[in-house]
Design a protein around this motif. Structure first.
Motif, PDB file in Angstrom:
ATOM      1  N   GLY B 285       0.802  -1.216   0.000  1.00 40.02           N
ATOM      2  CA  GLY B 285       0.000   0.000   0.000  1.00 40.02           C
ATOM      3  C   GLY B 285       0.833   1.263   0.000  1.00 40.02           C
ATOM      4  O   GLY B 285       0.671   2.123  -0.863  1.00 40.02           O
ATOM      5  N   SER B 286       1.770   1.356   0.928  1.00 41.30           N
ATOM      6  CA  SER B 286       2.539   2.596   1.031  1.00 41.30           C
ATOM      7  C   SER B 286       3.439   2.774  -0.190  1.00 41.30           C
ATOM      8  O   SER B 286       3.699   3.894  -0.629  1.00 41.30           O
ATOM      9  N   CYS B 287       3.917   1.668  -0.737  1.00 42.69           N
ATOM     10  CA  CYS B 287       4.759   1.774  -1.929  1.00 42.69           C
ATOM     11  C   CYS B 287       3.956   2.286  -3.120  1.00 42.69           C
ATOM     12  O   CYS B 287       4.415   3.147  -3.877  1.00 42.69           O
ATOM     13  N   LEU B 288       2.756   1.751  -3.275  1.00 44.46           N
ATOM     14  CA  LEU B 288       1.906   2.222  -4.362  1.00 44.46           C
ATOM     15  C   LEU B 288       1.557   3.692  -4.142  1.00 44.46           C
ATOM     16  O   LEU B 288       1.475   4.476  -5.090  1.00 44.46           O
ATOM     17  N   ASN B 289       1.376   4.030  -2.879  1.00 46.29           N
ATOM     18  CA  ASN B 289       1.079   5.418  -2.551  1.00 46.29           C
ATOM     19  C   ASN B 289       2.242   6.338  -2.926  1.00 46.29           C
ATOM     20  O   ASN B 289       2.045   7.420  -3.483  1.00 46.29           O
ATOM     21  N   ASP B 290       3.458   5.891  -2.636  1.00 43.61           N
ATOM     22  CA  ASP B 290       4.654   6.640  -3.032  1.00 43.61           C
ATOM     23  C   ASP B 290       4.683   6.817  -4.539  1.00 43.61           C
ATOM     24  O   ASP B 290       5.018   7.884  -5.058  1.00 43.61           O
ATOM     25  N   PHE B 291       4.350   5.752  -5.232  1.00 40.05           N
ATOM     26  CA  PHE B 291       4.350   5.806  -6.691  1.00 40.05           C
ATOM     27  C   PHE B 291       3.391   6.883  -7.181  1.00 40.05           C
ATOM     28  O   PHE B 291       3.712   7.663  -8.071  1.00 40.05           O
ATOM     29  N   ILE B 292       2.222   6.931  -6.560  1.00 44.52           N
ATOM     30  CA  ILE B 292       1.230   7.914  -6.985  1.00 44.52           C
ATOM     31  C   ILE B 292       1.699   9.335  -6.709  1.00 44.52           C
ATOM     32  O   ILE B 292       1.648  10.200  -7.579  1.00 44.52           O
ATOM     33  N   THR B 293       2.219   9.566  -5.520  1.00 47.06           N
ATOM     34  CA  THR B 293       2.617  10.940  -5.196  1.00 47.06           C
ATOM     35  C   THR B 293       3.822  11.393  -6.012  1.00 47.06           C
ATOM     36  O   THR B 293       3.902  12.535  -6.437  1.00 47.06           O
ATOM     37  N   ASP B 294       4.768  10.501  -6.260  1.00 47.52           N
ATOM     38  CA  ASP B 294       6.008  10.933  -6.907  1.00 47.52           C
ATOM     39  C   ASP B 294       5.984  10.820  -8.422  1.00 47.52           C
ATOM     40  O   ASP B 294       6.624  11.599  -9.121  1.00 47.52           O
ATOM     41  N   PHE B 295       5.299   9.840  -8.956  1.00 51.35           N
ATOM     42  CA  PHE B 295       5.483   9.557 -10.375  1.00 51.35           C
ATOM     43  C   PHE B 295       4.214   9.600 -11.221  1.00 51.35           C
ATOM     44  O   PHE B 295       4.282   9.629 -12.427  1.00 51.35           O
ATOM     45  N   GLU B 296       3.085   9.548 -10.567  1.00 49.38           N
ATOM     46  CA  GLU B 296       1.842   9.415 -11.302  1.00 49.38           C
ATOM     47  C   GLU B 296       1.702  10.467 -12.398  1.00 49.38           C
ATOM     48  O   GLU B 296       1.335  10.171 -13.522  1.00 49.38           O
ATOM     49  N   TYR B 297       2.038  11.678 -12.062  1.00 46.07           N
ATOM     50  CA  TYR B 297       1.800  12.787 -12.972  1.00 46.07           C
ATOM     51  C   TYR B 297       2.443  12.562 -14.341  1.00 46.07           C
ATOM     52  O   TYR B 297       1.834  12.754 -15.372  1.00 46.07           O
ATOM     53  N   GLY B 298       3.696  12.142 -14.329  1.00 47.79           N
ATOM     54  CA  GLY B 298       4.400  11.983 -15.601  1.00 47.79           C
ATOM     55  C   GLY B 298       4.139  10.657 -16.290  1.00 47.79           C
ATOM     56  O   GLY B 298       4.260  10.548 -17.499  1.00 47.79           O
ATOM     57  N   LEU B 299       3.808   9.645 -15.518  1.00 42.45           N
ATOM     58  CA  LEU B 299       3.837   8.306 -16.095  1.00 42.45           C
ATOM     59  C   LEU B 299       2.479   7.718 -16.439  1.00 42.45           C
ATOM     60  O   LEU B 299       2.364   6.915 -17.355  1.00 42.45           O
ATOM     61  N   LEU B 300       1.478   8.093 -15.693  1.00 38.56           N
ATOM     62  CA  LEU B 300       0.187   7.455 -15.925  1.00 38.56           C
ATOM     63  C   LEU B 300      -0.697   8.299 -16.821  1.00 38.56           C
ATOM     64  O   LEU B 300      -0.848   9.499 -16.629  1.00 38.56           O
ATOM     65  N   TRP B 313       0.735 -10.360  -0.412  1.00 41.48           N
ATOM     66  CA  TRP B 313       0.936 -10.450   1.036  1.00 41.48           C
ATOM     67  C   TRP B 313       1.421  -9.106   1.534  1.00 41.48           C
ATOM     68  O   TRP B 313       2.521  -8.700   1.266  1.00 41.48           O
ATOM     69  N   ASP B 314       0.567  -8.430   2.268  1.00 32.80           N
ATOM     70  CA  ASP B 314       0.855  -7.054   2.664  1.00 32.80           C
ATOM     71  C   ASP B 314       0.878  -6.961   4.176  1.00 32.80           C
ATOM     72  O   ASP B 314       0.042  -7.550   4.864  1.00 32.80           O
ATOM     73  N   THR B 315       1.859  -6.212   4.696  1.00 39.71           N
ATOM     74  CA  THR B 315       1.903  -6.040   6.144  1.00 39.71           C
ATOM     75  C   THR B 315       1.365  -4.678   6.556  1.00 39.71           C
ATOM     76  O   THR B 315       1.343  -4.341   7.735  1.00 39.71           O
ATOM     77  N   GLY B 316       0.934  -3.870   5.554  1.00 37.40           N
ATOM     78  CA  GLY B 316       0.438  -2.530   5.859  1.00 37.40           C
ATOM     79  C   GLY B 316      -1.074  -2.495   6.003  1.00 37.40           C
ATOM     80  O   GLY B 316      -1.739  -3.523   6.083  1.00 37.40           O
ATOM     81  N   GLU B 317      -1.604  -1.275   6.043  1.00 37.90           N
ATOM     82  CA  GLU B 317      -3.050  -1.083   6.181  1.00 37.90           C
ATOM     83  C   GLU B 317      -3.775  -1.444   4.882  1.00 37.90           C
ATOM     84  O   GLU B 317      -3.300  -1.134   3.798  1.00 37.90           O
ATOM     85  N   ALA B 318      -4.921  -2.069   5.001  1.00 39.08           N
ATOM     86  CA  ALA B 318      -5.673  -2.444   3.806  1.00 39.08           C
ATOM     87  C   ALA B 318      -6.279  -1.222   3.118  1.00 39.08           C
ATOM     88  O   ALA B 318      -6.410  -1.184   1.895  1.00 39.08           O
ATOM     89  N   SER B 319      -6.618  -0.207   3.916  1.00 43.30           N
ATOM     90  CA  SER B 319      -7.265   0.966   3.319  1.00 43.30           C
ATOM     91  C   SER B 319      -6.294   1.725   2.404  1.00 43.30           C
ATOM     92  O   SER B 319      -6.696   2.292   1.394  1.00 43.30           O
ATOM     93  N   VAL B 320      -5.008   1.705   2.761  1.00 48.52           N
ATOM     94  CA  VAL B 320      -4.013   2.420   1.950  1.00 48.52           C
ATOM     95  C   VAL B 320      -3.908   1.786   0.571  1.00 48.52           C
ATOM     96  O   VAL B 320      -3.909   2.471  -0.450  1.00 48.52           O
ATOM     97  N   ILE B 321      -3.845   0.481   0.567  1.00 44.34           N
ATOM     98  CA  ILE B 321      -3.696  -0.212  -0.713  1.00 44.34           C
ATOM     99  C   ILE B 321      -4.940   0.007  -1.575  1.00 44.34           C
ATOM    100  O   ILE B 321      -4.858   0.202  -2.785  1.00 44.34           O
TER     101      ILE B 321
END
Lengths: 297, 380
Positions: B285-300, B313-321
């Protein structure tokens, strides 16, 4: 240019203020002797393109540059008919009522031929240096087209006929490894890999390019760059960045590096925001390694 | 021109030929014409320094970065092996009292060298034999592969992507050749000059480019698969232009340029080096979140396919993912989730991370063996 000596090449590069090592001189020498293209690869900004420029200057001949890009095709590399010019010519001739075949041969003459780099290179009076820059950016299709030209040294224009070269150009191909080149083109070339220079070589380059730089500053810059390249950066700065930085600092009459100065001018050497952020974080450590003492403010 | 080369047939040029054979055994692709070039080069260089010889051979015989850098090692190894081989030959000769003809001597020397180097000519046979296992291999789970099969698999992957990329270049070719006149635009543009047709405007079919963003999980639970995926990505990146690659476990790392600029083994080593959490736990979740904040604008954008390789298999919060997946889903053309566990017939997506991401996935595929991977590639 047969039978030139290896030492002469080394001297030639030196005279044109290109600091080289003996491996570079050997490759340039052999590519001239064997009349084979030289494929130069290496990271960005280590002086790949510069070799061709220096060669042209030293041999006192033309440098013809073909910058490759995606979608480059033979009309941009070889020749094109100047259609507009031909049309106007026909219009003017209309009044005079010349006979048709004469008219036809006149519009497909040299006058209306737009020579693109490769055709230019093989129609020179003196062997030019043909620089095919960043070949890996062109499409594979262009690569195979190039093979044909490189092996035959002739170009066929249907309206005129076959043009054969009298003076084979010296060819330098450069690449950044954005795409693997085909084996076929590698096989036809000599190969040279240029890496980042070591401390002494880089210092020599700086002294050559920025003669009025403070001696201590020059050493510090090279030391810093060496350590900086050890960091795992997205885009490692090349020699051209070092030169830019040295020029910038020299123009400000700086005598030595300090932390504040580096932070302020980091944009000259690093072109990626993540890199800048990472470097700023580990700047103190870097400076320790380089042996730069920060002034106490 | 042929007789020219015969005059060079000295002991020395024979050694150069041997060197070429030696290099071939080390994976260099050298043809007879390369040998000629090398021998030809040697008559031009001064012989007062040994490094001249090495440099001349280096520039003529190596054809890429990797070979260029390894040349020196091979070169030194060869001469030391050769001197040993020659020694053994001299002993031989004393016994046989000069009976061997020149040709035989040469053969003997090469044989000696060959045994010294453990040069096995059966290499080709091996390759042929293993290719017949292809059918079995495509159905085998990546986990069950032996070391040998793994190497073969890597080769297959390379071949597969090369095929894909070739498909693309063919498309381009035809579009370049079929330049068709765009009448409408031609007339419009030439109206400015009073209606005389001076400029011709061509049109060609617009090329549809594949834009890909790869997000690869390299945490411990994915350890067995990620090496494959990185390899696949590597082959991919060299076939297509518009690919951005990230790896993540507890933090996100962009590795596009790394893969672009280095040989696979080196790139792989550098990636595992740079990702300190390599084979650690996962916070998708947090990694995908990082991706969105840092790279989404240029890449998606709406032309981009997002490929996520993870077991969920995630050890973070389900809501974040859930949040992150939602915004990725909204901004891209297609989201494909490759889950190696999905190959198991008893699989149901009940890992928490997987479950919460499920509504925002266009395609959930298994990709646990080559067959399933092929099926996914067709979807791109």
């Amino acid at each position: 240019m047969k039978d030139i000596k290896l030492e002469r090449i080394q001297k030639m590069l030196q005279d044109e203020s290109y600091i080289s090592d003996s491996a570079i001189a050997m490759s340039v020498f052999l590519s001239m002797q064997l009349e084979k293209p030289l494929l130069i690869e290496g990271p960005a900004g280590v002086g790949k393109t510069e070799i061709a420029k220096v060669m042209a200057q030293a041999l006192d001949t033309n440098l013809i540059r073909l910058q490759c890009y995606e979608g480059l095709d033979s009309t941009h590399a070889l020749y094109e008919w100047n259609y507009q010019h031909q049309l106007l010519h026909l219009k003017i001739q209309e009044q005079k009522e010349k006979d048709v075949s004469k008219l036809e041969s006149s519009i497909f003459s040299d006058k209306f031929l737009l020579k693109r780099p490769i055709l230019q290179a093989i129609t020179q009076d003196k062997s030019p240096v043909l620089l095919i820059d960043e070949i890996d950016r062109a499409d594979e299709e262009f690569e195979s087209f190039l093979l044909e030209v490189l092996s035959d040294w002739q170009v066929t224009i249907p309206e005129i006929g076959t043009i054969e070269t009298t003076h084979k150009p010296y060819i330098i191909l450069t690449g950044n490894r954005t795409r693997e080149l085909s084996e076929a083109i590698r096989r036809r070339c000599l190969y040279l890999w240029i890496d980042y220079p070591d401390f002494e070589k880089e210092l020599a380059i700086i002294k050559m390019k920025v003669p009025d730089i403070d001696k201590k500053l020059g050493e510090q810059i090279c030391g810093f760059m060496k350590e900086l390249r050890e960091l795992k950066l997205e885009k490692t700065p090349g020699v051209s960045e070092t030169i830019d930085w040295a020029r910038a600092l020299a123009s400000m009459n700086m005598k030595h590096l300090d932390k504040q100065l580096i932070e302020d001018t980091l944009g000259v050497i690093l072109k990626d925001w993540q890199d800048i952020r990472n470097t700023q974080n580990s700047l103190s450590e870097l400076l320790d390694k380089t042996g730069v003492v920060s002034r106490i403010i | 021109m042929e007789p020219k080369y015969i005059s060079y047939q000295t002991e020395f040029s024979a050694n150069i030929v041997l060197l070429c054979r030696f290099l071939r055994s080390k994976g260099f692709l050298l043809t007879a014409s390369d040998e000629i070039t090398a021998i030809d080069a040697l008559q031009h260089i001064p012989f007062n320094k040994e490094r001249f010889l090495k440099q001349a051979l280096q520039t003529t015989l190596s054809k890429n970065h990797f070979e260029y850098l390894n040349f020196e090692d091979h070169y030194t190894e060869f001469w030391s092996q050769l001197s040993k081989a020659v020694d053994s030959k001299i002993k031989d000769k004393e016994d046989k009292q000069n009976r061997a003809s020149d040709a035989q001597k040469q053969q003997a020397r090469f044989d000696a060298l060959k045994s010294w180097l453990n040069l096995t000519p059966t290499e080709d046979e091996k390759v042929i034999a293993s290719y017949s296992d292809l059918e079995v291999l495509t159905k085998k789970d990546f986990i069950d592969l032996s070391q040998e099969e793994m190497e073969l698999m890597m080769r297959l992957l390379k071949k597969m992507t090369r095929k894909l990329s070739r498909k693309k270049s063919r498309l381009k070719k035809s579009s370049n050749k079929h330049r068709t006149l765009d009448l409408k635009k031609t007339i419009r543009q030439n109206l400015r000059q009073g209606g005389d047709i001076q400029h011709l405007v061509y049109s060609e079919p617009k090329e549809q480019k594949l834009k890909l963003v790869l997000l690869c999980d390299v945490s411990r639970s994915m350890d067995l698969y990620s090496r494959f995926f990185i390899h696949l990505i590597y082959a991919f990146q060299h076939a297509y232009d518009k690919i951005e690659t990230f790896v993540f476990s507890t933090a996100l790392h962009q590795v596009t340029s790394l893969l672009n600029n280095h040989e696979f083994d080196k790139a792989f080593a550098m990636i595992s080096d740079r990702v300190p959490q390599w084979s650690g736990g996962t916070t998708i979740g947090s990694c995908l979140n990082d991706f969105i904040t840092d790279f989404e604008y240029g890449l998606l954008d709406k032309k981009t396919t997002v490929l996520i390789l993870s077991d969920g298999w995630d050890t973070g919060e389900a809501s974040v993912i859930r949040q992150s997946m939602k915004s990725i889903y909204k901004k891209s053309k297609k989201v494909i989730w490759l889950n190696p566990l999905a190959g198991n017939p008893n699989f149901s997506p009940d890992a928490l991370g997987m479950k919460s991401a499920l509504p925002y996935i266009d395609l959930l595929a298994s990709a646990h063996n080559l067959d399933s991977l092929k099926a996914v590639l067709k979807q791109l």
